[in-house]
Design an enzyme around this catalytic site. Sequence first.
Site, PDB file in Angstrom:
ATOM      1  CG  ASP A 250       6.230  30.205 -32.652  1.00  0.00           C
ATOM      2  OD1 ASP A 250       6.487  29.111 -33.176  1.00  0.00           O
ATOM      3  OD2 ASP A 250       6.999  31.182 -32.679  1.00  0.00           O
ATOM      4  CD  GLU A 274       7.683  25.510 -31.367  1.00  0.00           C
ATOM      5  OE1 GLU A 274       8.280  25.017 -32.334  1.00  0.00           O
ATOM      6  OE2 GLU A 274       7.688  26.741 -31.120  1.00  0.00           O
TER       7      GLU A 274
END
Length: 469
Positions: A250, A274
């Site tokens: 993330d 990400e």
Amino acid sequence: MLSIAAINPKFNTMILFSNRNAWLYLTFLFIGLNACSSEMPLEEPQATEVANQRLSPVPASGTVMMQAFYWDVPAGGNWWEEVSTKIPSWNHAGISSIWLPPFSKAQNGPYSMGYDPMDYFDLGEFNQMGSVETRFGSKNELLNLINTAHTYNIEVIADIVINHNSGGNLEQNIFTGTNTWTNFTPASGKFNRTMYDFHPNDQHTHDWGVFGGYPDLCHHKTYVQDWLWKTDYSVANFYKTIGVDGWRFDYVKGFEPWVVKDWIHHNGGFAVGENWDGNAETLEWWANEANASAFDFACYYAMNDAFDGNDLNKLNSDMLWKRNAYKAVTFVTNHDTDEIWNKNLAYAYILTHEGYPCIFYSDYEEWLDKNKLNNLIWIHNNLATGNTSILYTDNDEYVARRNGYGSAPGLVVYLNNADFWQERWIETNWSNTAIKDYSGHSAWMPTTQSGKWVKIQAPPKSYSIWSIK
């Protein structure tokens, strides 16, 4: 014509075809027959039935990923059990991996989606942050889900949130001169943290990015490295022992790519980051530096401009999968962003092109036609092989060819964003060969000319996908 040479045997070429039945690859030759006649009327055909079963179990590395959650899935601790019930049907459809939300205890306890991590070692067994279970369920229910996935040869990808933490107690911070929420004493008794483990500290003041004002972990600290990924008692190793096969990192804009590279070096497994950036060059740089894959935001934004902006020329844009398909995870939507309205064309695009496609749970289970998605997954797993040649684009038409690999046939995909049927002559991979539309949208079954040319058609606001009959 633009040719893109990026054969991807791991994700959708050699591995996918290693266990397929031989009949799929036989090419039936019909000598002397012309391609679809130019006199054939342009009218809506009757849909044909398309086989939609898997020929054999799909290998458990890099075929089609399912994002097995959406934002604000029902609270109450039932989500792991709900996902477990989906595994058999997802396996039958051809899904090879599931991406799970962050599953450790977070500050908001039974209400948290996991992106405010507090205790990485509490998977739903300690009474803290207002509950024993997480929003998704108990540790035993999580382990049962992972075991069920492995029974069906489906890999489990864990969402890893290591940029920031939440849920600590106040302490007097000598580096800020204020009180900060940086004193973490998790109930698991593992990975206690203080002001020294966050920014600013005695080593440096900051790293690449701070998220939401949360305490920002310092990955240069040996103590943090050891607890997160470097040792036998680390978070990474703990997740491996419960069966995690890969990692989704993330907010990687918050820390340097060497962190992901070192994590993989010590623990292995597939990894995707990400890096929310629409520039394909930036995505490629990060993926190379991290030795990991990246979500192809460049492809995502190009599809949005193409399909919703009614300009399929935008699909000529630079994308990560065109630069390095090994590194690209393509997607139509996720839990954070949902901008593309014409999702049928978007899924037809990512499931016929190179890269590692990810399907969003709500699209599959709730919003779109599951049978059509299953058909596209089947096409991806069985026909979408070899590098890509873009044959034609204009505002509302896009035609591309997957050139096949070895005995695998490849395909031609025709996307039509107009309000009426369209047809076009194109060059295929095959001479004097009968072909058909595996999407079932066209009833035409033409035979290619000796020079590989043939006329194909596509329905309005839809697609057709052609390969050997």
